[in-house]
Design an enzyme around this catalytic site. Structure first.
Site, short mmCIF file in Angstrom:
data_model
loop_
_atom_site.label_atom_id
_atom_site.label_comp_id
_atom_site.label_asym_id
_atom_site.label_seq_id
_atom_site.Cartn_x
_atom_site.Cartn_y
_atom_site.Cartn_z
N LYS A 69 3.78 -14.09 5.92
CA LYS A 69 3.95 -15.31 5.10
C LYS A 69 5.42 -15.42 4.67
O LYS A 69 5.76 -15.20 3.51
CB LYS A 69 3.01 -15.25 3.89
CG LYS A 69 2.94 -16.59 3.17
CD LYS A 69 1.62 -16.87 2.55
CE LYS A 69 1.66 -18.14 1.73
NZ LYS A 69 1.37 -19.34 2.52
N TYR B 224 0.82 -1.22 0.00
CA TYR B 224 0.00 0.00 0.00
C TYR B 224 0.85 1.27 0.00
O TYR B 224 0.32 2.37 0.11
CB TYR B 224 -0.93 0.02 1.22
CG TYR B 224 -2.07 -0.97 1.15
CD1 TYR B 224 -1.98 -2.13 0.37
CD2 TYR B 224 -3.23 -0.77 1.87
CE1 TYR B 224 -3.02 -3.04 0.33
CE2 TYR B 224 -4.28 -1.68 1.82
CZ TYR B 224 -4.16 -2.81 1.05
OH TYR B 224 -5.20 -3.72 1.00
N ASP C 259 -5.50 -5.27 6.24
CA ASP C 259 -6.71 -4.76 5.60
C ASP C 259 -7.72 -5.89 5.44
O ASP C 259 -8.91 -5.76 5.77
CB ASP C 259 -6.32 -4.18 4.23
CG ASP C 259 -7.44 -3.37 3.61
OD1 ASP C 259 -8.43 -3.09 4.32
OD2 ASP C 259 -7.33 -3.02 2.43
N ASP D 198 -2.50 -17.37 5.51
CA ASP D 198 -3.55 -18.23 4.95
C ASP D 198 -4.12 -19.15 6.03
O ASP D 198 -5.34 -19.30 6.19
CB ASP D 198 -3.04 -19.02 3.74
CG ASP D 198 -1.66 -19.61 3.95
OD1 ASP D 198 -1.00 -19.27 4.96
OD2 ASP D 198 -1.21 -20.41 3.12
#
Ligand code: NAD
Length: 357
Positions: free
Chosen positions: A187, A124, A245, A221
């Site tokens: 991740k 972002y 987000d 995940d």
């Protein structure tokens, strides 16, 4: 001593929500001196910018603000006032508590999660290159065959500085609010450089709080699956911007969605509190929408100001009104056309009555 707070009513349904919120906070026992600062669509027309410098100066002076939603016109007009505020004031924390209140219809009960999202970097950051641009070609060259020549490119910066301050905030928040655990979410099995740096930094910060707040890690995940299966097992979660987000909306969905989800954007010595929903323009001026999300943002604000008793009183009253299910807005009734639904103002008044005021 009274706290001076900047109140930005916003536009759309913002002003009516802000009025109800101001009324219940005034009745909570906390002493607040409100400094009202208009921003948004009408201000754009009158002053040429939706976020005049006077608004920023007011927040810098008072250090605390609460704001109603502000419309971001699609396809031109002006850029998001919310993003501009975060950038101008370096509000690097996006705090999203997601708690289930009895009476809100959801799939899960016993959910009481807090998402701490880094607000300034990651994908972002806005460092993007169109496909075929000179910069994109340069990066394609550097990547040694790992990026196709026709690719558009977004850069994902994750710094030790930003990771350290967001994780430290999460631990401090956990400690100050009687929370038991902080979970870092990223991740690093795939993004070894960026997310690896985030986890390494988080582990270092966690050592400072050993024996006070537990620490664990989940890959994003797997975390999503955990949250939709056993959300009651998690507590405070801290993560980079993009994952934050997505997971903060996921968690808001777990506890009943937009009408009840509060939020805050916080920096080193300043904070702006706001609901996560938007300005719902189609309902503007109708005294119809649910004030709970902005009122619960007010509860967060009272805690930030150290007004814990007033915060607890207000939160209990909100919970009592929701649990009773009588003086609530249309969206909290089992049937949205229920003629017994009350308006924004009346729900606020019921909360004042529940506080004994
Ligand atoms: P929205 O959140 O304004 O509304 C979507 C729908 O959700 C509404 O039509 C309504 O049915 C429901 N809803 C929202 N808030 C509610 C409430 N308090 N009570 C009951 N129902 C509620 O989302 P949108 O329509 O995508 O956005 C409208 C405008 O708000 C856009 O210009 C957007 O950019 C802006 N926005 C502002 C903020 C902010 O200021 N923080 C956040 C999100 C969107």
């Amino acid at each position: 001593m009274a706290h001076r707070v900047t109140l930005i009513p916003g536009d759309g349904v913002g002003p009516e929500l802000a009025e109800a919120t101001r009324r219940v906070i005034d009745a909570s026992g906390a002493k607040i001196e409100w400094e009202v600062q208009e921003a948004g669509l009408a201000v754009m027309e009158a002053e040429g910018t939706p976020l005049p410098e006077r608004v920023l100066e007011s927040i810098r002076r008072n250090k605390v603000a609460i704001k109603g939603p502000i419309t971001t016109p699609r396809g031109g007009g002006f850029r998001s006032v919310n993003v501009a505020l975060r950038k101008a004031l370096d509000l690097y924390v996006c705090l999203r508590p997601c708690k289930h209140y009895a009476g809100v219809r959801t799939r899960f009960e016993n959910v009481d999660l807090v998402v701490v999202r880094e607000n300034t970097e990651d994908l972002y950051a806005g460092v993007e290159f169109e496909a075929g641009s000179a910069e994109a070609k340069e990066i394609v060259g550097l990547a040694g065959g790992r990026i196709r020549e026709d690719a558009a490119i977004s850069i994902k910066p994750i710094s030790a500085f930003a990771s350290e301050r967001i994780v430290d905030f999460a631990f401090r928040y956990a400690k100050e609010n009687g929370r038991r655990k902080v979970t870092a979410v990223a991740k690093d099995n795939i993004m070894k450089a960026t997310d690896g740096l985030f986890y390494r930094t988080a582990r270092e910060v966690a050592k400072r709080y050993e024996g006070q707040v537990e620490y664990d890690e989940w890959l994003v995940d797997a975390m999503c699956m955990q949250l939709v299966q056993k959300p009651e097992l998690y507590d405070v979660m801290v993560m980079p911007n993009l994952y934050g987000d997505i997971l903060s909306d996921l968690c808001a969905g777990l506890v009943g969605g937009l009408g009840v989800a509060p939020g805050a954007n916080i920096g080193d010595d300043m904070a702006v509190f706001e609901a996560i929903h938007g300005s719902a323009p189609k309902y503007a001026g109708q005294n119809k929408v649910n004030p709970t999300a902005l009122i619960l943002s007010g509860v967060l604000m009272l805690r930030y100001l150290g007004e814990r008793e007033a915060a607890d009183r207000l939160e209990k009253a909100v919970a009592a009104v929701i649990a009773k299910g009588k003086d609530v807005t249309y969206d909290m009734k089992p049937n949205r056309d229920d003629p017994t639904a009350v308006g924004t103002k009346e729900m606020g008044e019921a909360i004042v009555v529940a506080m004994g005021g």
